[in-house]
Design a protein around this motif. Structure first.
Motif, PDB file in Angstrom:
ATOM      1  N   ARG A 222      51.956  39.738  36.412  1.00 44.67           N
ATOM      2  CA  ARG A 222      51.646  40.003  35.006  1.00 44.67           C
ATOM      3  C   ARG A 222      51.630  38.712  34.191  1.00 44.67           C
ATOM      4  O   ARG A 222      50.745  38.491  33.365  1.00 44.67           O
ATOM      5  CB  ARG A 222      52.667  40.982  34.433  1.00 44.67           C
ATOM      6  CG  ARG A 222      52.546  42.395  35.011  1.00 44.67           C
ATOM      7  CD  ARG A 222      53.672  43.279  34.524  1.00 44.67           C
ATOM      8  NE  ARG A 222      53.523  44.660  34.999  1.00 44.67           N
ATOM      9  CZ  ARG A 222      54.456  45.594  34.884  1.00 44.67           C
ATOM     10  NH1 ARG A 222      55.627  45.291  34.309  1.00 44.67           N
ATOM     11  NH2 ARG A 222      54.250  46.808  35.348  1.00 44.67           N
ATOM     12  N   GLY A 223      52.635  37.866  34.427  1.00 45.04           N
ATOM     13  CA  GLY A 223      52.748  36.648  33.631  1.00 45.04           C
ATOM     14  C   GLY A 223      51.591  35.690  33.822  1.00 45.04           C
ATOM     15  O   GLY A 223      51.151  35.029  32.870  1.00 45.04           O
ATOM     16  N   PHE A 224      51.067  35.612  35.042  1.00 47.39           N
ATOM     17  CA  PHE A 224      49.946  34.717  35.328  1.00 47.39           C
ATOM     18  C   PHE A 224      48.603  35.433  35.239  1.00 47.39           C
ATOM     19  O   PHE A 224      47.562  34.841  35.544  1.00 47.39           O
ATOM     20  CB  PHE A 224      50.108  34.083  36.706  1.00 47.39           C
ATOM     21  CG  PHE A 224      51.193  33.050  36.786  1.00 47.39           C
ATOM     22  CD1 PHE A 224      51.039  31.809  36.176  1.00 47.39           C
ATOM     23  CD2 PHE A 224      52.387  33.309  37.449  1.00 47.39           C
ATOM     24  CE1 PHE A 224      52.032  30.850  36.241  1.00 47.39           C
ATOM     25  CE2 PHE A 224      53.393  32.355  37.526  1.00 47.39           C
ATOM     26  CZ  PHE A 224      53.226  31.127  36.920  1.00 47.39           C
ATOM     27  N   GLU A 225      48.623  36.699  34.832  1.00 46.34           N
ATOM     28  CA  GLU A 225      47.406  37.506  34.660  1.00 46.34           C
ATOM     29  C   GLU A 225      46.538  37.466  35.917  1.00 46.34           C
ATOM     30  O   GLU A 225      45.335  37.199  35.869  1.00 46.34           O
ATOM     31  CB  GLU A 225      46.615  37.011  33.439  1.00 46.34           C
ATOM     32  CG  GLU A 225      47.407  37.126  32.142  1.00 46.34           C
ATOM     33  CD  GLU A 225      46.622  36.660  30.932  1.00 46.34           C
ATOM     34  OE1 GLU A 225      45.643  35.895  31.113  1.00 46.34           O
ATOM     35  OE2 GLU A 225      46.953  37.066  29.806  1.00 46.34           O
ATOM     36  N   LEU A 226      47.171  37.746  37.051  1.00 46.01           N
ATOM     37  CA  LEU A 226      46.475  37.718  38.325  1.00 46.01           C
ATOM     38  C   LEU A 226      45.684  39.006  38.533  1.00 46.01           C
ATOM     39  O   LEU A 226      46.173  40.102  38.250  1.00 46.01           O
ATOM     40  CB  LEU A 226      47.483  37.544  39.472  1.00 46.01           C
ATOM     41  CG  LEU A 226      48.368  36.293  39.404  1.00 46.01           C
ATOM     42  CD1 LEU A 226      49.331  36.257  40.586  1.00 46.01           C
ATOM     43  CD2 LEU A 226      47.518  35.018  39.377  1.00 46.01           C
ATOM     44  N   LYS A 227      44.483  38.882  39.052  1.00 45.97           N
ATOM     45  CA  LYS A 227      43.615  40.033  39.328  1.00 45.97           C
ATOM     46  C   LYS A 227      43.326  40.062  40.834  1.00 45.97           C
ATOM     47  O   LYS A 227      42.745  39.127  41.371  1.00 45.97           O
ATOM     48  CB  LYS A 227      42.299  39.924  38.545  1.00 45.97           C
ATOM     49  CG  LYS A 227      42.484  39.767  37.043  1.00 45.97           C
ATOM     50  CD  LYS A 227      43.155  40.988  36.418  1.00 45.97           C
ATOM     51  CE  LYS A 227      43.285  40.814  34.908  1.00 45.97           C
ATOM     52  NZ  LYS A 227      44.003  41.965  34.281  1.00 45.97           N
ATOM     53  N   SER A 228      43.725  41.130  41.489  1.00 45.81           N
ATOM     54  CA  SER A 228      43.546  41.216  42.941  1.00 45.81           C
ATOM     55  C   SER A 228      42.062  41.306  43.297  1.00 45.81           C
ATOM     56  O   SER A 228      41.241  41.808  42.523  1.00 45.81           O
ATOM     57  CB  SER A 228      44.295  42.424  43.497  1.00 45.81           C
ATOM     58  OG  SER A 228      43.773  43.626  42.967  1.00 45.81           O
ATOM     59  N   CYS A 229      41.743  40.822  44.488  1.00 46.65           N
ATOM     60  CA  CYS A 229      40.351  40.826  44.956  1.00 46.65           C
ATOM     61  C   CYS A 229      40.348  40.647  46.463  1.00 46.65           C
ATOM     62  O   CYS A 229      41.378  40.355  47.084  1.00 46.65           O
ATOM     63  CB  CYS A 229      39.549  39.715  44.281  1.00 46.65           C
ATOM     64  SG  CYS A 229      40.148  38.067  44.686  1.00 46.65           S
ATOM     65  N   GLY A 230      39.187  40.797  47.073  1.00 44.40           N
ATOM     66  CA  GLY A 230      39.054  40.552  48.497  1.00 44.40           C
ATOM     67  C   GLY A 230      38.907  39.069  48.780  1.00 44.40           C
ATOM     68  O   GLY A 230      38.352  38.313  47.986  1.00 44.40           O
ATOM     69  N   ALA A 231      39.414  38.651  49.932  1.00 48.30           N
ATOM     70  CA  ALA A 231      39.268  37.256  50.371  1.00 48.30           C
ATOM     71  C   ALA A 231      39.378  37.258  51.889  1.00 48.30           C
ATOM     72  O   ALA A 231      40.403  36.901  52.456  1.00 48.30           O
ATOM     73  CB  ALA A 231      40.332  36.373  49.743  1.00 48.30           C
ATOM     74  N   ALA A 232      38.319  37.688  52.553  1.00 44.90           N
ATOM     75  CA  ALA A 232      38.323  37.865  54.007  1.00 44.90           C
ATOM     76  C   ALA A 232      37.823  36.604  54.685  1.00 44.90           C
ATOM     77  O   ALA A 232      36.619  36.307  54.652  1.00 44.90           O
ATOM     78  CB  ALA A 232      37.465  39.063  54.393  1.00 44.90           C
ATOM     79  N   LYS A 233      38.707  35.858  55.311  1.00 40.64           N
ATOM     80  CA  LYS A 233      38.308  34.572  55.891  1.00 40.64           C
ATOM     81  C   LYS A 233      37.300  34.759  57.018  1.00 40.64           C
ATOM     82  O   LYS A 233      36.354  33.980  57.147  1.00 40.64           O
ATOM     83  CB  LYS A 233      39.539  33.817  56.371  1.00 40.64           C
ATOM     84  CG  LYS A 233      40.530  33.449  55.268  1.00 40.64           C
ATOM     85  CD  LYS A 233      41.683  32.646  55.817  1.00 40.64           C
ATOM     86  CE  LYS A 233      42.701  32.301  54.751  1.00 40.64           C
ATOM     87  NZ  LYS A 233      43.546  33.457  54.381  1.00 40.64           N
TER      88      LYS A 233
END
Length: 284
Positions: A222-233
């Motif tokens: 919350r503090g860093f306002e992170l937004k989850s996403c895909g990151a498939a190497k």
């Protein structure tokens, strides 16, 4: 000897962030976590991770992920250097609904070529006897045989890693300099020839936890306002390289004894067949 505290069952959440935000996250994590067993004592708590991904000729595991199959898996061999005396890790990474199940067998490096071309596993292939590693190696081999899987992509990156003391119920990794190129042999290289860079100019942050997500980690998100996403190497690597540079087109294919036709297969598509022939007959 370093203790392998890999989490066999966990939740994973990924974020793609800037380098500035990654440095701020590092500072925050120092209040809660310790460097993991591979990172301890190294610059920026970082170390190289090398991975050889295996897949079928039709890239079935790639398409299962691309199409969002909720029950899918990846086959990979993970290693950290080119020392012939170091172990390598045969891994199955399964996604079952929202969770991750990871199987990991510690294997002798000299056993890799034989196993990749279809030799039946033996206990001597293990780096050291461990009943769980033996079961994991058998499961890996059965999936490789079922898919007739072969090496496809060599992937590497610089990993900064942290874990909570004790049972390692929380693990946070920060990955940089992700590279990939086609790889069809079993040499387990650490150097690249002409790699593509993935996630250029960004950093992959990954939160991994085996129990409920701790409050301090929720506050960080919350503090860093992170937004989850895909990151498939692996998946992003296949797309960046191109399907036909990763998939091999074979004729008269029998797993462990492949044959190619010059009319349908370019030389770079079947280094694995050369590897098989050099080793001679293998046990089914």
């Amino acid at each position: 000897m370093k203790v392998d505290r890999a989490q066999r069952q966990r939740r994973e959440i990924k974020y793609i962030i800037s380098e500035d935000k990654a440095l701020a996250v590092r500072s925050y994590l120092n209040s809660y976590l310790d460097p993991d067993e591979n990172a301890e004592g190294k610059i920026d708590n970082s170390y190289d991770v090398q991975t050889l991904y295996l897949d079928s000729d039709q890239l079935l595991t790639f398409y299962a992920a691309k199409e969002g199959d909720r029950n899918r898996f990846k086959l990979r061999i993970r290693y950290y250097d080119d020392d012939p005396d170091s172990p390598v890790f045969f891994e199955i990474k399964r996604r079952i609904n929202e969770g991750i199940v990871k199987q990991r067998a510690r294997v002798r490096r000299e056993a890799v070529k034989a196993l990749l071309v279809g030799a039946s596993p033996s206990r001597d292939h293990l780096f050291a006897w461990n009943p769980q590693h033996w079961n994991d190696l058998l499961d890996f081999w059965l999936l490789v045989e079922r898919l007739q899987a072969a090496p496809r992509v060599h992937n590497a990156y610089l990993r900064e890693a942290y874990v909570n003391p004790g049972k390692a119920t929380v693990r946070v990794t920060i990955d940089r300099k992700v590279r990939a190129e086609p790889e069809f042999g079993g040499e387990l290289p650490t150097a690249f020839k002409k790699p593509v860079e993935l996630f250029s100019g960004t950093v992959i942050l990954e939160l991994k936890f085996t129990e409920r997500m701790p409050t301090w980690l929720i506050e960080m998100v919350r503090g860093f306002e992170l937004k989850s996403c895909g990151a498939a190497k692996y998946g992003d690597g296949v797309e960046a390289l191109g399907f036909y540079k990763v998939a091999r087109r074979l004729t008269g294919f029998e797993w462990g004894h492949s044959e190619t036709s010059a009319a349908t297969s370019a030389p770079w598509l079947d280094a694995s067949a050369t590897l098989r022939r050099s080793l001679g007959p293998t046990r089914k």
